[in-house]
Scaffold this motif. Sequence first.
Motif, mmCIF file in Angstrom:
data_model
loop_
_atom_site.group_PDB
_atom_site.id
_atom_site.type_symbol
_atom_site.label_atom_id
_atom_site.label_comp_id
_atom_site.label_asym_id
_atom_site.label_seq_id
_atom_site.Cartn_x
_atom_site.Cartn_y
_atom_site.Cartn_z
ATOM 1 N N LEU A 34 0.860 -1.189 0.000
ATOM 2 C CA LEU A 34 0.000 0.000 0.000
ATOM 3 C C LEU A 34 0.891 1.231 0.000
ATOM 4 O O LEU A 34 1.985 1.218 0.564
ATOM 5 N N PHE A 35 0.410 2.308 -0.610
ATOM 6 C CA PHE A 35 1.162 3.554 -0.566
ATOM 7 C C PHE A 35 1.018 4.145 0.834
ATOM 8 O O PHE A 35 -0.082 4.486 1.242
ATOM 9 N N PRO A 36 2.132 4.264 1.558
ATOM 10 C CA PRO A 36 2.012 4.694 2.957
ATOM 11 C C PRO A 36 1.458 6.113 3.106
ATOM 12 O O PRO A 36 0.919 6.459 4.148
ATOM 13 N N TRP A 37 1.601 6.923 2.068
ATOM 14 C CA TRP A 37 1.152 8.322 2.160
ATOM 15 C C TRP A 37 -0.291 8.496 1.700
ATOM 16 O O TRP A 37 -0.785 9.604 1.609
ATOM 17 N N ARG A 38 -0.953 7.395 1.371
ATOM 18 C CA ARG A 38 -2.361 7.494 0.987
ATOM 19 C C ARG A 38 -3.217 6.817 2.044
ATOM 20 O O ARG A 38 -2.842 5.779 2.569
ATOM 21 N N TYR A 87 -4.398 5.894 7.653
ATOM 22 C CA TYR A 87 -3.205 5.608 6.858
ATOM 23 C C TYR A 87 -2.777 4.165 7.127
ATOM 24 O O TYR A 87 -3.087 3.613 8.187
ATOM 25 N N TYR A 104 -0.238 2.722 8.237
ATOM 26 C CA TYR A 104 0.417 2.380 9.501
ATOM 27 C C TYR A 104 -0.580 2.286 10.660
ATOM 28 O O TYR A 104 -0.268 1.726 11.712
#
Lengths: 266, 259
Positions: B92-96, B136, B138
Amino acid sequence: MRNRNSFEKFATLVAQGTVIAALLIAWEGLAGGFGLNLKTLDPVFFSRPSRVAADLINGLSKGEFTRDFLFTIQTSMWGLVLGIVSGIAVGFLFAYLPWLNRLFEPLMVAFNSLPRPALAPVLVLILGLGMASKIVLSWSIVFFIVFYNTYAGIMSVDPDLVKVARIMGSNRFQIFRHVIMPSVFSWVFAALRVSVAFALVGAVVGEFVGSTQGLGYQMEAARGVLNSDRVYSILLILMMIGVVLTEISKAIERRLLRWRPPSPGI
Amino acid sequence: MKQSKIRLDNVSASYGSADQQNLVQVLHNVNLDVQEGEFVSIVGPSGCGKSTILNLAAGLWSSADGAISGSIKVDHADRKQTIGYVLQKDALFPWRTLIKNVEYPLEITGLPRKQREEIAREWIDRVGLAGFEDRYPYQLSGGMRQRANIIRVLAYDPEIVLMDEPLGALDAHTRMVLQQQISDLWSASRKTVVFVTHDLEEAILLSTRVVLMTKRPATVSASRTIDLPYPRTVMNLKLTPEFRNLYENLWHEFCDLLR
């Protein structure tokens, strides 16, 4: 729970305030204040808090700092902005053109190893006493910080993210825009606080060496006439500028990197 | 008559540089024919080249990776986004946020915001992630992230879905929940799926067919049709004699392969 927390916060604040107050009182007392006439710290060199405060208020009310304050802020911000922009640009260039990286690597390492304040005399010699020499000095520090972070950011892009982005049908531009860029910016913004602090260092050091304006210049001038009150006043102003800039960059970092897990302990 | 979606004929593959010195052969004369609407699991010892088969099918093998021989045919429409690939690591894109991750494949095709949000929300609801849209990665558990990883691929409705040990890193309970979800999603859509796993039980529970691979250099050693009806309830299925039969049968072969 909340009460206990806010109590702890309050207690910490009080304790911190006490430490600072104790240091100031000791300084004041040892430097001849409170009518004690102790001369452990010679007030000619050490001034003392009450005199510094008086000078600061006096200087502020007469606007004696304004011009130099603006000069220092302007030079350091120019150094910061130019350093960030060029650092990112060159970082990408070097990451995408490995031969360019190989060609310039020794030079980059050499320049980055150079204690940058040592450049100040040379820059003043070449660019004169004006703003340019300080901007370049400031830039020369920020540039390398941002450059290395950009480069590291590109090199550490998660290959799995690139892989899935490609399988999902992203073209090269979309991979750049949606995978590489966010990854690089996370590195650059994580280094923002350090960059801002060093931009200020560059500007002030430049002003020490040769200038007709700036807080560093005024401090150097005050030192020349043994006006220690003014020296400490400016030190205090510089400290304040540093604190404010750090807080601003922390806020920017928090806002832009809110997708990152909070680092433990900090 | 169903048509074959992925067809490997006598495919051999070796990783390494072209100078032949340090080539490592991973696949040896692999024959595999995945028909439309099949759920095929590939089971084999770790490092045997199961993932290589997926990479070949996804067109991710480049000549720089090594040498291949044989023929690989993947039948899909002439458009982008016909193949979905779910990696073991949830990429997954961590910033999305969760929803922005699921929207990503729709976003890059230029689907308007409202529509892609709607589709993403639907998928998020289906796998029980409603309420976590704006978290997010995380902030999500491993199981939630892997669910998001899977629906991000399904959201763009690919013809073929490749899954590379998607549940390998999850704990036993989460694993079972996700097995059930994958099974439900599949029986609703009947997409062509190739599912790589090292877990024989999981393979039988989910698939219409199980393919066993040998150690490296890997070749297909057995292919068994799993004739159990859908929809399946993973939890109960494990206890049925039909399942046990199939399992024991394949287990002996599987153990022979490990020797």
